[in-house]
Design a protein around this motif. Structure first.
Motif, PDB file in Angstrom:
ATOM      1  N   ALA A  95       1.542  -2.302  -0.800  1.00 26.78           N
ATOM      2  CA  ALA A  95       0.554  -3.031   0.007  1.00 26.78           C
ATOM      3  C   ALA A  95       0.162  -4.235  -0.760  1.00 26.78           C
ATOM      4  O   ALA A  95      -0.265  -5.257  -0.158  1.00 26.78           O
ATOM      5  CB  ALA A  95      -0.663  -2.045   0.469  1.00 26.78           C
ATOM      6  N   LYS A  96      -0.103  -3.832  -2.027  1.00 28.12           N
ATOM      7  CA  LYS A  96      -0.547  -5.165  -2.717  1.00 28.12           C
ATOM      8  C   LYS A  96       0.489  -6.327  -2.595  1.00 28.12           C
ATOM      9  O   LYS A  96       0.095  -7.578  -2.587  1.00 28.12           O
ATOM     10  CB  LYS A  96      -0.897  -4.699  -4.456  1.00 28.12           C
ATOM     11  N   GLU A  97       1.587  -6.010  -2.706  1.00 29.74           N
ATOM     12  CA  GLU A  97       2.817  -7.076  -2.719  1.00 29.74           C
ATOM     13  C   GLU A  97       2.772  -7.570  -1.412  1.00 29.74           C
ATOM     14  O   GLU A  97       3.038  -8.854  -1.376  1.00 29.74           O
ATOM     15  CB  GLU A  97       4.166  -6.261  -3.040  1.00 29.74           C
ATOM     16  N   LYS A  98       2.338  -7.059  -0.333  1.00 26.75           N
ATOM     17  CA  LYS A  98       2.266  -7.531   0.887  1.00 26.75           C
ATOM     18  C   LYS A  98       0.940  -8.319   1.190  1.00 26.75           C
ATOM     19  O   LYS A  98       1.238  -9.271   1.893  1.00 26.75           O
ATOM     20  CB  LYS A  98       1.981  -6.462   2.015  1.00 26.75           C
ATOM     21  N   GLY A  99      -0.014  -8.496  -0.036  1.00 26.12           N
ATOM     22  CA  GLY A  99      -0.998  -9.107   0.102  1.00 26.12           C
ATOM     23  C   GLY A  99      -2.443  -8.698   0.746  1.00 26.12           C
ATOM     24  O   GLY A  99      -3.271  -9.246   1.117  1.00 26.12           O
ATOM     25  N   VAL A 100      -2.370  -7.192   0.695  1.00 26.09           N
ATOM     26  CA  VAL A 100      -3.474  -6.622   1.092  1.00 26.09           C
ATOM     27  C   VAL A 100      -4.354  -6.717  -0.027  1.00 26.09           C
ATOM     28  O   VAL A 100      -3.993  -6.740  -1.312  1.00 26.09           O
ATOM     29  CB  VAL A 100      -3.419  -5.053   1.332  1.00 26.09           C
ATOM     30  N   ILE A 101      -5.692  -7.033   0.164  1.00 23.93           N
ATOM     31  CA  ILE A 101      -6.795  -7.197  -0.998  1.00 23.93           C
ATOM     32  C   ILE A 101      -7.724  -6.159  -1.169  1.00 23.93           C
ATOM     33  O   ILE A 101      -8.079  -5.337  -0.442  1.00 23.93           O
ATOM     34  CB  ILE A 101      -7.731  -8.407  -0.456  1.00 23.93           C
ATOM     35  N   PHE A 102      -7.429  -5.722  -2.548  1.00 18.52           N
ATOM     36  CA  PHE A 102      -8.435  -4.284  -2.748  1.00 18.52           C
ATOM     37  C   PHE A 102      -9.557  -4.814  -3.628  1.00 18.52           C
ATOM     38  O   PHE A 102      -9.623  -5.433  -4.580  1.00 18.52           O
ATOM     39  CB  PHE A 102      -7.377  -3.531  -4.000  1.00 18.52           C
ATOM     40  N   ASP A 103     -10.696  -4.590  -2.907  1.00 20.56           N
ATOM     41  CA  ASP A 103     -11.848  -4.685  -3.090  1.00 20.56           C
ATOM     42  C   ASP A 103     -12.823  -3.578  -4.023  1.00 20.56           C
ATOM     43  O   ASP A 103     -12.695  -2.357  -3.284  1.00 20.56           O
ATOM     44  CB  ASP A 103     -12.837  -5.496  -2.160  1.00 20.56           C
ATOM     45  N   ILE A 104     -13.434  -3.848  -4.850  1.00 19.40           N
ATOM     46  CA  ILE A 104     -14.370  -2.703  -5.444  1.00 19.40           C
ATOM     47  C   ILE A 104     -15.585  -1.958  -4.569  1.00 19.40           C
ATOM     48  O   ILE A 104     -15.352  -0.760  -4.360  1.00 19.40           O
ATOM     49  CB  ILE A 104     -14.860  -2.974  -6.654  1.00 19.40           C
ATOM     50  N   GLY A 105     -16.282  -2.827  -4.038  1.00 23.10           N
ATOM     51  CA  GLY A 105     -17.393  -2.179  -3.429  1.00 23.10           C
ATOM     52  C   GLY A 105     -18.110  -1.218  -4.131  1.00 23.10           C
ATOM     53  O   GLY A 105     -18.190   0.034  -3.584  1.00 23.10           O
ATOM     54  N   PHE A 106     -18.515  -1.286  -5.373  1.00 23.38           N
ATOM     55  CA  PHE A 106     -18.890   0.000  -6.094  1.00 23.38           C
ATOM     56  C   PHE A 106     -20.062   0.869  -5.694  1.00 23.38           C
ATOM     57  O   PHE A 106     -19.746   2.162  -5.949  1.00 23.38           O
ATOM     58  CB  PHE A 106     -19.556  -0.734  -7.476  1.00 23.38           C
ATOM     59  N   GLY A 107     -21.145   0.442  -5.002  1.00 22.54           N
ATOM     60  CA  GLY A 107     -21.918   1.075  -4.251  1.00 22.54           C
ATOM     61  C   GLY A 107     -22.738   2.161  -5.064  1.00 22.54           C
ATOM     62  O   GLY A 107     -22.798   2.135  -6.349  1.00 22.54           O
TER      63      GLY A 107
END
Length: 461
Positions: free
Chosen positions: A313-325
Protein backbone atom coordinates in the motif's frame (compact mmCIF):
# COMPACT_ATOMS: atom_id res chain seq x y z
CA UNK A 1 -16.50 43.17 35.27
CA UNK A 2 -18.93 43.67 32.41
CA UNK A 3 -17.63 47.21 31.78
CA UNK A 4 -14.04 45.98 31.68
CA UNK A 5 -14.99 43.22 29.24
CA UNK A 6 -16.76 45.68 26.93
CA UNK A 7 -13.76 48.03 27.04
CA UNK A 8 -11.37 45.18 26.27
CA UNK A 9 -13.26 44.13 23.16
CA UNK A 10 -13.69 47.74 22.09
CA UNK A 11 -9.95 48.24 22.20
CA UNK A 12 -9.43 45.21 19.99
CA UNK A 13 -12.14 46.24 17.54
CA UNK A 14 -10.85 49.79 17.22
CA UNK A 15 -7.27 48.71 16.71
CA UNK A 16 -5.74 49.95 19.98
CA UNK A 17 -4.39 46.58 21.04
CA UNK A 18 -2.95 44.85 18.03
CA UNK A 19 0.74 44.79 18.89
CA UNK A 20 0.74 41.00 19.20
CA UNK A 21 -0.72 40.64 15.74
CA UNK A 22 0.90 43.37 13.66
CA UNK A 23 4.62 43.98 13.06
CA UNK A 24 6.24 47.19 14.20
CA UNK A 25 6.49 50.08 11.74
CA UNK A 26 9.14 49.38 9.13
CA UNK A 27 12.53 51.10 9.41
CA UNK A 28 12.97 50.96 5.66
CA UNK A 29 15.33 48.00 5.87
CA UNK A 30 14.64 45.16 3.42
CA UNK A 31 13.99 42.50 6.10
CA UNK A 32 11.90 42.45 9.23
CA UNK A 33 13.92 39.65 10.85
CA UNK A 34 17.08 37.72 10.22
CA UNK A 35 17.22 34.38 12.00
CA UNK A 36 20.95 33.95 12.56
CA UNK A 37 23.09 30.97 13.40
CA UNK A 38 20.39 28.30 13.59
CA UNK A 39 20.65 24.75 12.27
CA UNK A 40 18.10 24.82 9.46
CA UNK A 41 16.32 21.61 8.43
CA UNK A 42 14.19 22.09 5.32
CA UNK A 43 13.38 18.67 3.81
CA UNK A 44 11.93 20.00 0.56
CA UNK A 45 15.13 21.86 -0.29
CA UNK A 46 17.44 19.28 1.29
CA UNK A 47 18.92 21.85 3.68
CA UNK A 48 20.49 20.46 6.85
CA UNK A 49 23.10 22.98 8.00
CA UNK A 50 23.76 26.17 9.93
CA UNK A 51 22.51 28.98 7.73
CA UNK A 52 20.65 32.30 8.10
CA UNK A 53 17.09 33.11 7.05
CA UNK A 54 15.79 36.62 6.30
CA UNK A 55 12.04 37.24 6.35
CA UNK A 56 9.59 40.02 5.74
CA UNK A 57 6.57 40.50 8.00
CA UNK A 58 2.91 40.34 7.05
CA UNK A 59 -0.17 42.13 8.30
CA UNK A 60 -3.55 40.88 9.46
CA UNK A 61 -6.60 42.27 7.74
CA UNK A 62 -8.42 45.09 9.54
CA UNK A 63 -11.90 46.31 8.75
CA UNK A 64 -12.51 49.93 7.81
CA UNK A 65 -13.37 52.19 10.76
CA UNK A 66 -15.43 55.38 10.60
CA UNK A 67 -14.29 58.54 12.35
CA UNK A 68 -15.29 58.62 16.01
CA UNK A 69 -15.72 61.78 18.09
CA UNK A 70 -14.10 62.32 21.46
CA UNK A 71 -16.05 60.75 24.30
CA UNK A 72 -15.80 62.23 27.81
CA UNK A 73 -15.60 60.11 30.91
CA UNK A 74 -19.02 59.38 32.41
CA UNK A 75 -20.57 56.97 34.89
CA UNK A 76 -17.30 55.17 35.54
CA UNK A 77 -16.57 54.79 31.84
CA UNK A 78 -13.14 56.15 30.84
CA UNK A 79 -12.72 58.94 28.34
CA UNK A 80 -11.84 58.09 24.76
CA UNK A 81 -9.97 60.46 22.45
CA UNK A 82 -11.29 61.27 19.00
CA UNK A 83 -10.25 58.75 16.37
CA UNK A 84 -9.88 59.48 12.67
CA UNK A 85 -11.44 57.26 10.03
CA UNK A 86 -9.31 54.34 8.86
CA UNK A 87 -9.51 52.59 5.52
CA UNK A 88 -9.68 48.81 5.42
CA UNK A 89 -6.28 47.14 5.59
CA UNK A 90 -5.97 43.98 3.50
CA UNK A 91 -4.06 41.00 4.85
CA UNK A 92 -0.58 40.27 3.57
CA UNK A 93 1.74 37.37 4.28
CA UNK A 94 5.36 37.83 5.20
CA UNK A 95 7.74 35.82 3.08
CA UNK A 96 11.04 33.99 3.28
CA UNK A 97 13.20 36.56 1.49
CA UNK A 98 16.63 34.93 1.59
CA UNK A 99 18.31 31.76 2.86
CA UNK A 100 22.08 32.18 2.87
CA UNK A 101 25.24 32.06 4.91
CA UNK A 102 26.11 35.10 7.02
CA UNK A 103 23.39 37.54 5.96
CA UNK A 104 24.37 41.09 6.92
CA UNK A 105 22.57 41.85 10.22
CA UNK A 106 22.31 45.55 9.32
CA UNK A 107 19.70 44.65 6.70
CA UNK A 108 17.00 43.72 9.24
CA UNK A 109 14.87 45.50 11.81
CA UNK A 110 15.56 42.73 14.33
CA UNK A 111 17.91 39.80 14.74
CA UNK A 112 16.70 36.47 16.12
CA UNK A 113 19.62 34.66 17.72
CA UNK A 114 19.11 30.97 16.91
CA UNK A 115 22.58 29.70 17.81
CA UNK A 116 22.30 26.19 19.24
CA UNK A 117 18.71 25.87 18.01
CA UNK A 118 16.98 24.09 15.13
CA UNK A 119 15.01 26.09 12.56
CA UNK A 120 12.34 24.35 10.47
CA UNK A 121 9.29 25.20 8.44
CA UNK A 122 6.25 25.75 10.64
CA UNK A 123 4.80 22.40 11.63
CA UNK A 124 1.69 21.07 9.87
CA UNK A 125 -0.64 18.94 12.00
CA UNK A 126 -3.17 17.25 9.71
CA UNK A 127 -5.34 15.71 12.43
CA UNK A 128 -6.86 18.08 15.01
CA UNK A 129 -10.34 18.84 16.35
CA UNK A 130 -10.88 22.60 16.55
CA UNK A 131 -14.65 23.11 16.28
CA UNK A 132 -14.76 24.63 19.75
CA UNK A 133 -18.07 25.93 21.10
CA UNK A 134 -20.97 25.24 23.45
CA UNK A 135 -23.99 24.63 21.25
CA UNK A 136 -23.14 21.15 19.98
CA UNK A 137 -21.81 17.84 21.28
CA UNK A 138 -18.72 15.62 21.23
CA UNK A 139 -16.25 17.29 18.80
CA UNK A 140 -18.68 19.52 16.90
CA UNK A 141 -19.27 23.00 18.28
CA UNK A 142 -18.47 21.67 21.75
CA UNK A 143 -16.01 22.20 24.60
CA UNK A 144 -14.32 18.84 23.91
CA UNK A 145 -12.75 20.48 20.86
CA UNK A 146 -10.24 23.33 21.17
CA UNK A 147 -9.78 26.93 19.96
CA UNK A 148 -6.93 26.94 17.46
CA UNK A 149 -4.54 29.70 18.49
CA UNK A 150 -4.24 28.62 22.10
CA UNK A 151 -2.81 25.21 21.20
CA UNK A 152 -0.71 25.63 18.05
CA UNK A 153 1.97 28.31 18.16
CA UNK A 154 3.40 27.24 21.51
CA UNK A 155 4.32 23.90 19.90
CA UNK A 156 5.68 25.22 16.60
CA UNK A 157 2.49 24.47 14.65
CA UNK A 158 1.38 27.05 12.09
CA UNK A 159 -1.05 25.01 9.96
CA UNK A 160 -3.66 22.48 11.05
CA UNK A 161 -6.28 20.34 9.36
CA UNK A 162 -9.48 19.81 11.28
CA UNK A 163 -10.25 16.13 10.76
CA UNK A 164 -13.99 15.88 10.25
CA UNK A 165 -15.56 17.90 13.04
CA UNK A 166 -17.97 19.40 10.55
CA UNK A 167 -19.92 18.04 7.62
CA UNK A 168 -21.41 19.98 4.74
CA UNK A 169 -24.39 21.12 6.84
CA UNK A 170 -22.29 23.08 9.36
CA UNK A 171 -19.11 23.92 7.51
CA UNK A 172 -19.95 27.57 6.90
CA UNK A 173 -20.54 28.10 10.62
CA UNK A 174 -17.19 26.46 11.31
CA UNK A 175 -15.50 28.64 8.73
CA UNK A 176 -16.89 31.78 10.36
CA UNK A 177 -16.10 30.77 13.94
CA UNK A 178 -12.77 29.03 13.53
CA UNK A 179 -11.11 29.34 10.13
CA UNK A 180 -11.73 33.06 9.60
CA UNK A 181 -11.19 33.96 13.26
CA UNK A 182 -7.81 32.25 13.74
CA UNK A 183 -4.24 33.38 13.16
CA UNK A 184 -3.35 29.72 12.77
CA UNK A 185 -3.92 28.55 9.21
CA UNK A 186 -6.90 26.24 9.71
CA UNK A 187 -7.88 23.88 6.90
CA UNK A 188 -10.50 21.14 7.03
CA UNK A 189 -11.33 17.58 6.10
CA UNK A 190 -15.09 17.66 5.56
CA UNK A 191 -16.90 14.80 7.28
CA UNK A 192 -18.81 12.58 4.85
CA UNK A 193 -21.57 12.65 7.48
CA UNK A 194 -23.47 15.87 6.87
CA UNK A 195 -24.06 16.48 10.57
CA UNK A 196 -20.37 16.06 11.38
CA UNK A 197 -18.71 14.63 14.47
CA UNK A 198 -21.50 15.09 17.00
CA UNK A 199 -21.07 11.69 18.64
CA UNK A 200 -24.50 10.50 17.56
CA UNK A 201 -24.74 10.44 13.78
CA UNK A 202 -21.46 9.08 12.49
CA UNK A 203 -22.95 5.67 11.75
CA UNK A 204 -25.91 7.17 9.91
CA UNK A 205 -25.42 6.13 6.29
CA UNK A 206 -28.38 8.26 5.23
CA UNK A 207 -26.37 11.38 6.18
CA UNK A 208 -23.45 10.37 3.92
CA UNK A 209 -24.05 12.39 0.78
CA UNK A 210 -21.12 12.43 -1.68
CA UNK A 211 -22.69 15.05 -3.95
CA UNK A 212 -23.41 17.64 -1.24
CA UNK A 213 -20.06 17.00 0.41
CA UNK A 214 -18.23 17.54 -2.88
CA UNK A 215 -20.28 20.66 -3.65
CA UNK A 216 -19.25 22.24 -0.36
CA UNK A 217 -15.60 21.26 -0.92
CA UNK A 218 -15.64 22.84 -4.38
CA UNK A 219 -17.31 25.97 -3.01
CA UNK A 220 -14.43 26.47 -0.53
CA UNK A 221 -11.34 24.98 -2.19
CA UNK A 222 -9.04 27.29 -0.23
CA UNK A 223 -10.27 25.84 3.07
CA UNK A 224 -11.31 22.22 2.44
CA UNK A 225 -8.48 19.81 1.64
CA UNK A 226 -10.11 16.40 2.05
CA UNK A 227 -13.03 14.22 3.11
CA UNK A 228 -13.07 12.38 6.44
CA UNK A 229 -14.72 9.08 7.33
CA UNK A 230 -14.59 8.31 11.05
CA UNK A 231 -15.97 6.08 13.77
CA UNK A 232 -18.46 4.14 11.67
CA UNK A 233 -19.56 0.98 13.44
CA UNK A 234 -20.70 -1.83 11.12
CA UNK A 235 -19.46 -4.31 8.57
CA UNK A 236 -20.13 -2.58 5.25
CA UNK A 237 -18.04 -0.74 2.70
CA UNK A 238 -20.81 1.74 1.88
CA UNK A 239 -19.38 4.60 4.04
CA UNK A 240 -15.93 4.12 2.50
CA UNK A 241 -17.35 4.09 -1.00
CA UNK A 242 -19.33 7.27 -0.38
CA UNK A 243 -16.32 9.09 1.07
CA UNK A 244 -14.20 8.05 -1.92
CA UNK A 245 -16.92 9.20 -4.32
CA UNK A 246 -16.99 12.62 -2.61
CA UNK A 247 -13.21 12.80 -2.85
CA UNK A 248 -13.33 11.84 -6.52
CA UNK A 249 -15.95 14.48 -7.32
CA UNK A 250 -13.97 17.20 -5.54
CA UNK A 251 -10.52 15.88 -6.54
CA UNK A 252 -9.29 15.76 -2.95
CA UNK A 253 -7.99 12.89 -0.79
CA UNK A 254 -9.98 11.09 1.87
CA UNK A 255 -8.84 10.32 5.40
CA UNK A 256 -10.20 7.17 7.03
CA UNK A 257 -10.39 6.53 10.77
CA UNK A 258 -11.93 3.06 10.77
CA UNK A 259 -14.55 2.36 13.36
CA UNK A 260 -15.12 -1.26 14.30
CA UNK A 261 -16.81 -4.34 12.92
CA UNK A 262 -17.18 -8.00 13.90
CA UNK A 263 -15.28 -9.38 12.12
CA UNK A 264 -13.24 -6.34 11.13
CA UNK A 265 -13.12 -5.03 7.58
CA UNK A 266 -9.71 -6.09 6.18
CA UNK A 267 -7.15 -3.33 5.81
CA UNK A 268 -5.72 -5.03 2.71
CA UNK A 269 -9.02 -4.36 0.94
CA UNK A 270 -9.14 -0.77 2.19
CA UNK A 271 -5.56 0.03 1.16
CA UNK A 272 -5.12 -1.93 -2.03
CA UNK A 273 -8.64 -2.11 -3.45
CA UNK A 274 -10.59 0.90 -2.20
CA UNK A 275 -7.97 3.58 -1.67
CA UNK A 276 -6.57 5.75 -4.43
CA UNK A 277 -3.03 7.02 -4.48
CA UNK A 278 -2.83 9.80 -1.87
CA UNK A 279 -5.71 8.65 0.33
CA UNK A 280 -4.86 8.75 4.03
CA UNK A 281 -5.13 6.11 6.74
CA UNK A 282 -5.00 7.75 10.16
CA UNK A 283 -4.34 6.05 13.51
CA UNK A 284 -1.83 3.97 11.55
CA UNK A 285 -0.23 2.56 14.72
CA UNK A 286 -3.58 1.81 16.36
CA UNK A 287 -6.11 -0.98 15.91
CA UNK A 288 -6.83 -3.84 18.28
CA UNK A 289 -3.17 -4.89 18.55
CA UNK A 290 -4.14 -8.55 18.96
CA UNK A 291 -4.98 -11.65 16.94
CA UNK A 292 -8.69 -11.01 17.45
CA UNK A 293 -10.69 -10.93 14.20
CA UNK A 294 -12.98 -8.29 15.68
CA UNK A 295 -12.80 -4.53 16.11
CA UNK A 296 -10.14 -2.87 13.95
CA UNK A 297 -7.20 -4.62 12.33
CA UNK A 298 -3.63 -3.49 13.08
CA UNK A 299 -0.79 -3.18 10.54
CA UNK A 300 1.84 -5.07 12.61
CA UNK A 301 1.26 -8.77 13.36
CA UNK A 302 1.79 -10.48 16.69
CA UNK A 303 5.34 -11.46 15.68
CA UNK A 304 6.25 -7.78 15.40
CA UNK A 305 6.30 -7.81 11.60
CA UNK A 306 4.68 -5.19 9.39
CA UNK A 307 2.16 -7.07 7.26
CA UNK A 308 3.23 -7.44 3.61
CA UNK A 309 0.12 -5.76 2.19
CA UNK A 310 1.02 -2.62 4.18
CA UNK A 311 4.31 -2.24 2.31
CA UNK A 312 2.42 -2.79 -0.94
CA UNK A 313 0.00 0.00 0.00
CA UNK A 314 2.80 2.42 0.81
CA UNK A 315 4.43 1.73 -2.54
CA UNK A 316 1.05 2.43 -4.16
CA UNK A 317 1.00 5.85 -2.52
CA UNK A 318 -1.31 5.34 0.47
CA UNK A 319 -0.48 7.90 3.19
CA UNK A 320 0.02 6.53 6.71
CA UNK A 321 -0.81 9.18 9.31
CA UNK A 322 -0.29 8.85 13.07
CA UNK A 323 -3.33 10.59 14.61
CA UNK A 324 -1.93 9.80 18.07
CA UNK A 325 -5.06 10.77 20.02
CA UNK A 326 -6.05 9.48 23.41
CA UNK A 327 -5.12 5.87 22.71
CA UNK A 328 -4.39 5.37 19.02
CA UNK A 329 -0.68 4.64 19.36
CA UNK A 330 0.04 1.08 20.55
CA UNK A 331 3.48 0.10 21.78
CA UNK A 332 3.32 -3.22 19.92
CA UNK A 333 2.58 -1.37 16.68
CA UNK A 334 4.70 1.78 16.72
CA UNK A 335 7.93 0.45 18.20
CA UNK A 336 8.38 -2.58 15.89
CA UNK A 337 7.22 -0.61 12.83
CA UNK A 338 9.87 2.08 13.33
CA UNK A 339 12.49 -0.55 14.13
CA UNK A 340 11.67 -2.18 10.77
CA UNK A 341 12.12 1.16 9.01
CA UNK A 342 8.40 1.65 8.37
CA UNK A 343 8.09 5.37 9.07
CA UNK A 344 4.76 7.20 8.99
CA UNK A 345 4.30 9.63 6.12
CA UNK A 346 2.81 12.19 8.49
CA UNK A 347 3.00 12.77 12.24
CA UNK A 348 -0.18 14.26 13.72
CA UNK A 349 -1.76 14.69 17.12
CA UNK A 350 -5.53 14.09 16.98
CA UNK A 351 -5.61 17.04 19.35
CA UNK A 352 -8.65 17.58 21.59
CA UNK A 353 -9.29 17.85 25.33
CA UNK A 354 -9.33 14.07 25.65
CA UNK A 355 -5.82 13.66 24.24
CA UNK A 356 -3.84 16.77 25.17
CA UNK A 357 -3.35 15.84 28.82
CA UNK A 358 -2.81 12.13 28.19
CA UNK A 359 0.17 10.41 26.57
CA UNK A 360 -0.10 12.54 23.40
CA UNK A 361 0.29 16.01 25.00
CA UNK A 362 1.46 17.95 21.93
CA UNK A 363 3.03 17.80 18.49
CA UNK A 364 6.53 18.48 19.82
CA UNK A 365 6.08 15.74 22.43
CA UNK A 366 5.24 13.00 19.95
CA UNK A 367 8.02 14.16 17.62
CA UNK A 368 10.35 13.38 20.51
CA UNK A 369 8.71 9.98 20.91
CA UNK A 370 9.46 9.09 17.31
CA UNK A 371 13.09 10.08 17.76
CA UNK A 372 13.20 7.90 20.86
CA UNK A 373 11.95 4.88 18.88
CA UNK A 374 14.66 5.34 16.25
CA UNK A 375 13.20 7.62 13.56
CA UNK A 376 15.97 9.99 12.40
CA UNK A 377 15.60 13.70 13.15
CA UNK A 378 15.39 14.69 9.47
CA UNK A 379 12.62 12.15 8.89
CA UNK A 380 10.71 13.40 11.94
CA UNK A 381 10.90 16.97 10.63
CA UNK A 382 9.87 15.88 7.13
CA UNK A 383 6.85 13.99 8.51
CA UNK A 384 5.82 17.15 10.39
CA UNK A 385 6.35 19.72 7.62
CA UNK A 386 6.91 18.91 3.95
CA UNK A 387 5.20 15.51 3.74
CA UNK A 388 1.94 16.76 5.34
CA UNK A 389 1.96 19.67 2.87
CA UNK A 390 2.23 17.16 0.04
CA UNK A 391 -0.47 14.94 1.53
CA UNK A 392 -3.02 17.77 1.53
CA UNK A 393 -1.86 19.10 -1.86
CA UNK A 394 -0.60 22.38 -0.43
CA UNK A 395 2.99 22.28 -1.59
CA UNK A 396 3.39 26.01 -1.12
CA UNK A 397 3.52 25.16 2.60
CA UNK A 398 5.93 23.16 4.73
CA UNK A 399 9.13 24.57 3.28
CA UNK A 400 11.54 27.50 3.49
CA UNK A 401 11.96 28.20 -0.22
CA UNK A 402 12.66 31.81 -1.12
CA UNK A 403 9.29 33.47 -1.68
CA UNK A 404 7.31 30.99 0.42
CA UNK A 405 5.17 32.20 3.32
CA UNK A 406 7.33 32.75 6.42
CA UNK A 407 5.82 30.10 8.68
CA UNK A 408 8.80 29.06 10.80
CA UNK A 409 9.41 27.04 13.96
CA UNK A 410 12.52 27.31 16.13
CA UNK A 411 13.27 24.46 18.53
CA UNK A 412 15.67 23.51 21.23
CA UNK A 413 16.44 19.81 21.58
CA UNK A 414 17.05 19.13 25.25
CA UNK A 415 18.99 16.17 26.64
CA UNK A 416 17.94 14.16 29.68
CA UNK A 417 16.05 11.09 30.76
CA UNK A 418 12.55 11.22 29.29
CA UNK A 419 9.60 8.89 29.07
CA UNK A 420 6.55 8.50 26.85
CA UNK A 421 3.80 6.30 28.33
CA UNK A 422 1.66 4.85 25.54
CA UNK A 423 -1.04 2.25 25.21
CA UNK A 424 0.57 -1.07 26.07
CA UNK A 425 3.92 0.17 27.37
CA UNK A 426 6.38 3.00 27.92
CA UNK A 427 9.09 4.36 25.64
CA UNK A 428 12.24 5.94 27.06
CA UNK A 429 14.62 8.32 25.34
CA UNK A 430 17.24 10.99 25.89
CA UNK A 431 16.08 13.91 23.72
CA UNK A 432 12.99 16.09 23.65
CA UNK A 433 11.81 19.03 21.53
CA UNK A 434 11.06 22.39 23.14
CA UNK A 435 9.60 25.18 21.03
CA UNK A 436 11.51 28.44 21.44
CA UNK A 437 9.78 30.56 18.83
CA UNK A 438 7.10 30.40 16.14
CA UNK A 439 6.62 32.83 13.27
CA UNK A 440 3.37 32.88 11.33
CA UNK A 441 3.43 34.77 8.02
CA UNK A 442 6.60 36.54 9.12
CA UNK A 443 5.30 37.70 12.51
CA UNK A 444 6.51 36.39 15.85
CA UNK A 445 3.49 34.74 17.47
CA UNK A 446 5.31 32.80 20.21
CA UNK A 447 8.66 33.56 21.85
CA UNK A 448 9.41 31.44 24.91
CA UNK A 449 12.68 33.06 25.99
CA UNK A 450 12.48 36.40 24.20
CA UNK A 451 15.15 35.54 21.63
CA UNK A 452 13.81 38.21 19.28
CA UNK A 453 14.89 41.04 21.56
CA UNK A 454 17.99 42.01 23.57
CA UNK A 455 18.21 41.60 27.32
CA UNK A 456 17.59 44.57 29.58
CA UNK A 457 15.06 47.38 29.56
CA UNK A 458 13.44 48.37 26.31
CA UNK A 459 14.58 51.73 24.90
CA UNK A 460 12.35 54.69 25.68
CA UNK A 461 10.43 55.78 22.59
Amino acid sequence: MKKHTILFFALIIFGLNVSAQQPEASSGKPYSYIIKGGHVIDPKNNIDEIIDIAVTSGTRAQAARPAMPERPAANGRPARPAMPARAAIPASEGKVALVAKNINPDLADKIIDAKGLYVTPGLIDIHVHFFWGHDGSYLKNAATALPADGFTFRTGVTTVVDAGCTGWRDFELYKKRTIDASQTRVLAMLNIVGTGMDGAGESNIDEMDPQKTAEMAKKYPHDIVGVKLAHFGGRTWVPTDRAIEAGRLANIPIMVDFGSADPFLPLDSLFNVKFRKGDIYTHAFGGNGTDSPNGRESIVDMNGKVKPFVYKAKEKGVIFDIGFGGGSYLYNQGVPAIKAGFYPNTISTDLHTGSMNGPMKSMENIMGLFMATGMPLKEVIAASTWKPAQAIKREELGNLSQGSVADIAIFKITNGKYGWPVRGGKIEGSQRFQTEMTLRAGNVVYDLDGISQPAGPAPVR
